[in-house]
Design an enzyme around this catalytic site. Structure first.
Site, PDB file in Angstrom:
ATOM      1  N   ASP A  62     -69.859  99.645  78.260  1.00 42.97           N
ATOM      2  CA  ASP A  62     -69.305 101.000  78.394  1.00 42.97           C
ATOM      3  C   ASP A  62     -69.979 101.689  79.577  1.00 42.97           C
ATOM      4  O   ASP A  62     -71.178 101.491  79.802  1.00 42.97           O
ATOM      5  CB  ASP A  62     -69.566 101.792  77.085  1.00 42.97           C
ATOM      6  CG  ASP A  62     -68.565 102.913  76.878  1.00 42.97           C
ATOM      7  OD1 ASP A  62     -68.483 103.783  77.760  1.00 42.97           O
ATOM      8  OD2 ASP A  62     -67.879 102.912  75.848  1.00 42.97           O
ATOM      9  N   ALA A 114     -55.966  97.103  74.357  1.00 38.96           N
ATOM     10  CA  ALA A 114     -55.614  98.341  73.654  1.00 38.96           C
ATOM     11  C   ALA A 114     -54.510  99.040  74.427  1.00 38.96           C
ATOM     12  O   ALA A 114     -54.755  99.692  75.434  1.00 38.96           O
ATOM     13  CB  ALA A 114     -56.834  99.253  73.537  1.00 38.96           C
ATOM     14  N   LEU A 147     -67.152  92.934  85.793  1.00 35.58           N
ATOM     15  CA  LEU A 147     -67.398  92.625  84.385  1.00 35.58           C
ATOM     16  C   LEU A 147     -67.869  91.182  84.297  1.00 35.58           C
ATOM     17  O   LEU A 147     -67.096  90.239  84.495  1.00 35.58           O
ATOM     18  CB  LEU A 147     -66.125  92.835  83.551  1.00 35.58           C
ATOM     19  CG  LEU A 147     -66.249  92.560  82.054  1.00 35.58           C
ATOM     20  CD1 LEU A 147     -67.353  93.390  81.419  1.00 35.58           C
ATOM     21  CD2 LEU A 147     -64.926  92.851  81.345  1.00 35.58           C
ATOM     22  N   ARG A 189     -58.044 116.702  71.424  1.00 31.45           N
ATOM     23  CA  ARG A 189     -56.891 116.270  70.636  1.00 31.45           C
ATOM     24  C   ARG A 189     -56.703 117.177  69.424  1.00 31.45           C
ATOM     25  O   ARG A 189     -57.596 117.944  69.048  1.00 31.45           O
ATOM     26  CB  ARG A 189     -57.057 114.809  70.220  1.00 31.45           C
ATOM     27  CG  ARG A 189     -56.763 113.909  71.405  1.00 31.45           C
ATOM     28  CD  ARG A 189     -56.780 112.465  71.039  1.00 31.45           C
ATOM     29  NE  ARG A 189     -58.121 111.926  71.106  1.00 31.45           N
ATOM     30  CZ  ARG A 189     -58.385 110.629  71.238  1.00 31.45           C
ATOM     31  NH1 ARG A 189     -57.419 109.758  71.324  1.00 31.45           N
ATOM     32  NH2 ARG A 189     -59.628 110.205  71.287  1.00 31.45           N
ATOM     33  N   LYS A 246     -51.388 101.940  81.241  1.00 31.20           N
ATOM     34  CA  LYS A 246     -51.254 101.092  80.052  1.00 31.20           C
ATOM     35  C   LYS A 246     -50.033 100.184  80.174  1.00 31.20           C
ATOM     36  O   LYS A 246     -50.063  99.028  79.730  1.00 31.20           O
ATOM     37  CB  LYS A 246     -51.159 101.959  78.790  1.00 31.20           C
ATOM     38  CG  LYS A 246     -52.458 102.676  78.443  1.00 31.20           C
ATOM     39  CD  LYS A 246     -53.564 101.700  78.037  1.00 31.20           C
ATOM     40  CE  LYS A 246     -54.798 102.406  77.517  1.00 31.20           C
ATOM     41  NZ  LYS A 246     -55.890 101.473  77.162  1.00 31.20           N
ATOM     42  N   ASP A 275     -69.455  99.717  84.489  1.00 33.85           N
ATOM     43  CA  ASP A 275     -68.107 100.228  84.728  1.00 33.85           C
ATOM     44  C   ASP A 275     -67.195  99.014  84.928  1.00 33.85           C
ATOM     45  O   ASP A 275     -67.251  98.362  85.967  1.00 33.85           O
ATOM     46  CB  ASP A 275     -68.116 101.127  85.978  1.00 33.85           C
ATOM     47  CG  ASP A 275     -66.748 101.722  86.266  1.00 33.85           C
ATOM     48  OD1 ASP A 275     -65.751 101.270  85.645  1.00 33.85           O
ATOM     49  OD2 ASP A 275     -66.669 102.627  87.107  1.00 33.85           O
ATOM     50  N   VAL A 276     -66.358  98.740  83.938  1.00 32.72           N
ATOM     51  CA  VAL A 276     -65.556  97.503  83.986  1.00 32.72           C
ATOM     52  C   VAL A 276     -64.490  97.553  85.078  1.00 32.72           C
ATOM     53  O   VAL A 276     -63.890  96.531  85.405  1.00 32.72           O
ATOM     54  CB  VAL A 276     -64.919  97.169  82.610  1.00 32.72           C
ATOM     55  CG1 VAL A 276     -65.995  97.031  81.544  1.00 32.72           C
ATOM     56  CG2 VAL A 276     -63.873  98.183  82.181  1.00 32.72           C
ATOM     57  N   TYR A 308     -52.198 107.757  82.542  1.00 34.28           N
ATOM     58  CA  TYR A 308     -52.518 106.969  81.341  1.00 34.28           C
ATOM     59  C   TYR A 308     -51.348 106.050  80.983  1.00 34.28           C
ATOM     60  O   TYR A 308     -51.518 104.848  80.815  1.00 34.28           O
ATOM     61  CB  TYR A 308     -52.813 107.930  80.195  1.00 34.28           C
ATOM     62  CG  TYR A 308     -53.277 107.272  78.918  1.00 34.28           C
ATOM     63  CD1 TYR A 308     -54.509 106.630  78.861  1.00 34.28           C
ATOM     64  CD2 TYR A 308     -52.509 107.321  77.758  1.00 34.28           C
ATOM     65  CE1 TYR A 308     -54.961 106.045  77.679  1.00 34.28           C
ATOM     66  CE2 TYR A 308     -52.953 106.747  76.577  1.00 34.28           C
ATOM     67  CZ  TYR A 308     -54.183 106.109  76.548  1.00 34.28           C
ATOM     68  OH  TYR A 308     -54.628 105.536  75.373  1.00 34.28           O
TER      69      TYR A 308
HETATM   70  N1  UDP Z   1     -51.846 119.871  70.113  1.00 34.76           N
HETATM   71  C1  UDP Z   1     -51.833 121.169  69.633  1.00 34.76           C
HETATM   72  N2  UDP Z   1     -52.982 121.891  69.664  1.00 34.76           N
HETATM   73  C2  UDP Z   1     -54.151 121.382  70.125  1.00 34.76           C
HETATM   74  C3  UDP Z   1     -54.180 120.046  70.605  1.00 34.76           C
HETATM   75  C4  UDP Z   1     -52.988 119.325  70.576  1.00 34.76           C
HETATM   76  O1  UDP Z   1     -50.793 121.685  69.166  1.00 34.76           O
HETATM   77  O2  UDP Z   1     -55.166 122.125  70.116  1.00 34.76           O
HETATM   78  C5  UDP Z   1     -50.589 119.098  70.052  1.00 34.76           C
HETATM   79  C6  UDP Z   1     -50.193 118.423  71.366  1.00 34.76           C
HETATM   80  O3  UDP Z   1     -49.458 119.310  72.177  1.00 34.76           O
HETATM   81  C7  UDP Z   1     -49.366 117.267  70.841  1.00 34.76           C
HETATM   82  C8  UDP Z   1     -50.015 116.920  69.510  1.00 34.76           C
HETATM   83  O4  UDP Z   1     -50.811 118.037  69.163  1.00 34.76           O
HETATM   84  O5  UDP Z   1     -48.033 117.678  70.599  1.00 34.76           O
HETATM   85  C9  UDP Z   1     -50.913 115.713  69.575  1.00 34.76           C
HETATM   86  O6  UDP Z   1     -51.756 115.882  70.663  1.00 34.76           O
HETATM   87  P1  UDP Z   1     -53.036 114.996  70.903  1.00 34.76           P
HETATM   88  O7  UDP Z   1     -53.721 115.543  72.125  1.00 34.76           O
HETATM   89  O8  UDP Z   1     -53.836 114.887  69.675  1.00 34.76           O
HETATM   90  O9  UDP Z   1     -52.491 113.531  71.202  1.00 34.76           O
HETATM   91  P2  UDP Z   1     -51.151 112.969  71.903  1.00 34.76           P
HETATM   92  O10 UDP Z   1     -50.321 112.515  70.773  1.00 34.76           O
HETATM   93  O11 UDP Z   1     -50.473 114.038  72.695  1.00 34.76           O
HETATM   94  O12 UDP Z   1     -51.669 111.878  72.754  1.00 34.76           O
END
Ligand code: UDP
Length: 316
Positions: free
Chosen positions: A33, A116, A63, A188, A151, A58-59, A147
């Protein structure tokens, strides 16, 4: 004979749970990591285990490790939207050069390679639930593209190494996962809502809260990944919990579970935020005999306890 499992991103949220699981199954684990979004505190509770080795690397740059490696699990990458939007180039690097380095290592060691991937490869999906056969609806130049496209490229590179270089590869498409060792400030929904509720601060729902997600508890997710690593499947497999709820409902459940005085406030919906998301897990059920076991309320209660303990300085 002990197998050696190298986990890139092993000090991150999912990576640390994988380190724990593979050690518990009796394997040797090399955790690699660069600590961009991971932290050594996530594996501190495993530090006394002689079968765990930590390598700060840093991969995306290189690595290499001496000795045999039987499995390479490539989990290095920022994964929360605010993180990957803060580090877009590093995210593209680890999902391109990093994946290449991890695949080259797996090839040279004749190891199984597991990548992943993510439900983000489906973008803002036009079909719900999403089966693995769905090709997705992705904006290649939007703020999430660093992202999503990294992926998607990683999946393409992984399939090329499988088809043309005969590497034994697997691809897991991970749907929203939560649990202990998520960073409280990773941005999140679940860490935000849980920490806001515990502090009796407003719960920030983006948009009108009608967008949906399907949240999988981390122990279920790593069990699915463990099964996939031992399977003969080379094409992508969705792992996630099909219990789909709106974000507003999630906020209300978290307010209830914490007994919080918090009220919901509404903030703008981020650009390209998927409106729905739910895994079709028919394939995982059939070929891995896997399905999630932990109910949302139960997993959330454990996660909330973790954030409570962290706030008191007892967590990792
Ligand atoms: N979200 C929200 N409030 C927050 C953070 C996220 O309403 O404080 C919403 C975001 O807009 C999305 C959902 O929660 O619709 C899930 O977001 P997250 O960032 O957890 O992961 P994502 O599924 O978007 O990768």
């Amino acid at each position: 004979m002990k197998k050696t499992v190298l986990i890139t991103g092993g000090a991150g949220f999912l990576g640390s749970h994988l380190c724990e699981l593979f050690l518990a199954k009796g394997h040797r684990v090399i955790c690699v990591d660069n600590l961009l979004t991971g932290k050594t505190a996530n594996i501190r509770h495993l530090a006394k285990n002689k079968d765990l080795e930590f390598v700060k690397q840093d991969v995306s740059k290189a690595l290499g490790v001496p000795g045999p490696v039987n499995y390479v699990l490539h989990f290095a990458s920022p994964a929360s939207p605010p993180d990957y939007m803060k580090y877009p180039i590093a995210t593209l690097d680890v999902g391109s050069r990093g994946t290449r380095n991890a695949l080259d290592l797996a090839e040279s060691k004749r190891a199984v390679f597991l990548m992943a991937s993510t439900s983000e490869v489906y973008g803002d999906p036009l079909v719900n639930p999403q089966p693995e056969s769905y090709w997705g609806n992705v904006n290649s130049i939007g703020p999430r593209s660093c992202y999503d496209e990294a992926k998607r490229f990683s999946e393409a590179l992984t399939m090329a190494y499988h088809r043309y270089r005969k590497v034994d590869t697997k691809i897991v498409r991970i749907f929203n996962t939560y649990g202990e060792r998520m960073r409280k400030n990773d941005g999140r929904a679940i860490p935000n809502f849980a920490c806001q509720a515990l502090a009796n601060k407003p719960i920030t729902v983006y948009g009108d809260g009608s967008q949906t997600r399907s949240f999988c508890y981390v122990s279920d997710l790593v069990d699915g990944i463990y099964r996939l690593s031992a399977s003969a499947e080379h094409e992508p497999v969705n792992i996630g919990n099909p219990n789909e709820i709106t974000l507003l409902t999630l906020a209300k459940i978290i307010i209830k579970l914490t007994g919080s005085k918090s009220k919901v406030i509404y903030k703008p919906l981020p650009v390209d935020d998927p409106k729905v998301r739910r895994p079709d897990i028919t394939k995982a059920k059939k070929i891995l005999k896997w399905s999630p076991k932990v109910r949302l309320e139960e997993g959330l209660a454990r996660t909330i306890n973790y954030f409570k303990a962290s706030a008191r300085g007892l967590g990792t």
